[in-house]
Design an enzyme around this catalytic site. Sequence first.
Site, short mmCIF file in Angstrom:
data_model
loop_
_atom_site.label_atom_id
_atom_site.label_comp_id
_atom_site.label_asym_id
_atom_site.label_seq_id
_atom_site.Cartn_x
_atom_site.Cartn_y
_atom_site.Cartn_z
N VAL A 130 32.47 -26.26 -58.32
CA VAL A 130 32.04 -24.96 -58.85
C VAL A 130 32.75 -23.81 -58.13
O VAL A 130 32.72 -22.67 -58.60
CB VAL A 130 30.52 -24.79 -58.72
CG1 VAL A 130 29.79 -25.80 -59.58
CG2 VAL A 130 30.06 -24.92 -57.26
N ALA A 131 33.40 -24.12 -56.99
CA ALA A 131 34.17 -23.11 -56.26
C ALA A 131 35.14 -23.83 -55.34
O ALA A 131 34.82 -24.89 -54.78
CB ALA A 131 33.24 -22.20 -55.44
N ALA A 133 37.98 -22.98 -52.16
CA ALA A 133 38.55 -22.00 -51.24
C ALA A 133 39.61 -22.66 -50.37
O ALA A 133 39.99 -23.82 -50.60
CB ALA A 133 37.44 -21.38 -50.38
N SER A 134 40.09 -21.93 -49.35
CA SER A 134 41.22 -22.43 -48.56
C SER A 134 40.83 -23.59 -47.65
O SER A 134 41.64 -24.47 -47.39
CB SER A 134 41.79 -21.29 -47.71
OG SER A 134 40.78 -20.72 -46.89
N ALA A 136 37.63 -25.43 -47.93
CA ALA A 136 36.79 -26.45 -48.57
C ALA A 136 36.48 -26.03 -50.00
O ALA A 136 36.82 -24.93 -50.43
CB ALA A 136 35.49 -26.63 -47.77
N GLN A 137 35.84 -26.95 -50.74
CA GLN A 137 35.34 -26.61 -52.06
C GLN A 137 33.89 -27.08 -52.19
O GLN A 137 33.43 -27.93 -51.43
CB GLN A 137 36.21 -27.19 -53.16
CG GLN A 137 36.18 -28.69 -53.36
CD GLN A 137 37.15 -29.14 -54.44
OE1 GLN A 137 38.17 -28.50 -54.70
NE2 GLN A 137 36.85 -30.25 -55.09
N VAL A 138 33.19 -26.51 -53.18
CA VAL A 138 31.76 -26.75 -53.33
C VAL A 138 31.49 -27.45 -54.67
O VAL A 138 32.04 -27.06 -55.70
CB VAL A 138 30.96 -25.43 -53.26
CG1 VAL A 138 29.47 -25.68 -53.48
CG2 VAL A 138 31.19 -24.76 -51.91
N LYS A 156 29.50 -28.97 -49.73
CA LYS A 156 30.77 -28.37 -49.30
C LYS A 156 31.63 -29.47 -48.71
O LYS A 156 31.20 -30.18 -47.79
CB LYS A 156 30.49 -27.27 -48.27
CG LYS A 156 31.71 -26.47 -47.86
CD LYS A 156 31.29 -25.33 -46.93
CE LYS A 156 32.49 -24.48 -46.54
NZ LYS A 156 32.08 -23.33 -45.67
N ASP A 291 30.50 -12.95 -42.13
CA ASP A 291 31.28 -12.93 -43.38
C ASP A 291 30.34 -12.56 -44.53
O ASP A 291 30.25 -13.26 -45.53
CB ASP A 291 31.91 -14.31 -43.61
CG ASP A 291 33.02 -14.28 -44.65
OD1 ASP A 291 33.52 -13.16 -44.95
OD2 ASP A 291 33.40 -15.34 -45.15
#
Length: 526
Positions: A130-131, A133-134, A136-138, A156, A291
Amino acid sequence: MAGIRSWFSLARAAWVLMREGVVTALPEEGAPPPVRLAKSIAKVVRRRRAVDAPQTKILANALNRLGPSWVKLGQFLATRPDIVGESISRDLEMLQDRMEPFDIKYARRTVEATLNRDVDTLFVDFGTPVAAASIAQVHKARVRDKDGIERDVAIKIIRPGVRERFNWDLETFYTAAHFITRWFPAARRLMLVQSVDILAESAKLEMELRVEAAAFSEMADNVKNDPGFRVPEIDWERTGRDCLTMEWVDGIKMNNMEALRASGHDLATVANNLNQSFLRHAMRDGFFHADMHPGNLFLAPDGDIVAVDMGIAGRLSKPERRFLGEILYGFIQRDYRRVAEVHFEAGYVPRGKDVDSFAQALRAVGEPIYGRTAEDISISALLALLFEITELFEMRTQPQLILLQKTMVVVEGVARKLDPNFNMWTSAGPVVVPYVTRLIGPLGRLDEARDGFKAVEQLARQAPIFAKRAEALSQEIDAMAANGVRLDKPTIEAIGKAEARHSRSGRVALWVIAASLAALVWKQFV
């Protein structure tokens, strides 16, 4: 060999930045000659599509082409406007950490290797990403508890090869930091090498998902009695080094303003809650989510703020928390003399500087806050002025405080979007004033005394160890006085090699001098 590789990597990075138009977009005014030369070259080699592209898009394209480590570097530099400047810092804040998702087959293999169990026995359903990134992904998944109840979770999962790639690029970052520190004395106060150290430590922890899970757990303990703020619950049974499983958050992302307005919640209250929650975490706990951009914040149906993605967290020691509290309190009370004194007491400003002059300079930072409406107050402009003042007084950069300060700006920005009339300083008062009042009052003095007694007690416990070390050191000194200094074999070999290199260099130098003299004599007589 690593040094040569780093220089080639820097050359490639410079080429990509030129091609994508990043170098061309740098400001002309005040730029040193090397930058002006690079801009001239960049105008020739940049891509056509980069000519009219917005700067935020240009930066995103360049960093994504360079790879995940550079995206992470961009996110880190967004917290350091003192290094890259306010304009580039704001552009980097807009950088969306969106990468191509990796294959679900690899994700399943990673989970199974980390947890030593089959995915189908751990999860009722294991969904697509569903997402991404640099780092990891989810994935969204579904689990069944021991009592048979099913619930949604978020998993994650670490991106393949990211650790090896980051370690490779880290050498490049260190090479650049050492070069700038050596050849540009004005940049030494920025502590670039130490900043790369912080980036390396932060990324290393971010790639260890059990550490992030522990950060969630610690934050959950800290805020369990706080109103209106929480973090997802961790599923420790399904969490390991390369995967982290937590409760699925049903809520509205705080970058979806249309949905937030339609939700019926009082967004001014949410904005105030967000700012005060952050200040409580920083000053009361010394541990904060570093963050807190809108993509990492959800508004739950019950009105609570839920923060996700704690890969980056900040810590403040007790002295730093006291420093923060007194600084904010001083600005709120317009006591600039006390603010200046706290800077000197903390050792952040060289003792040779004048306290009154520093207080006068701080007044230029604080006074624009007062007598103006909240809409007119620019925290970014105030920070830019603060950085100029700290440079004027040769104040050494404190990376942990820069991270805190930048997070405050991000929080203030999110709150301002929720409530255009939000005033961070007015909102901070109910949290900061009681905290500092306790800190500098009798209870604070008791806390300091208790900490002092603990330190003395710890020193007393270690006294026998210190005594043994002192006795061993005394014996070593007596032995050296009687027998001279003895060197082990590796040390002797190293000295011999160094002397050999020195001798070779000396012989080469003598031959060069002799040849030069011979040439002069020849020229004299011919």
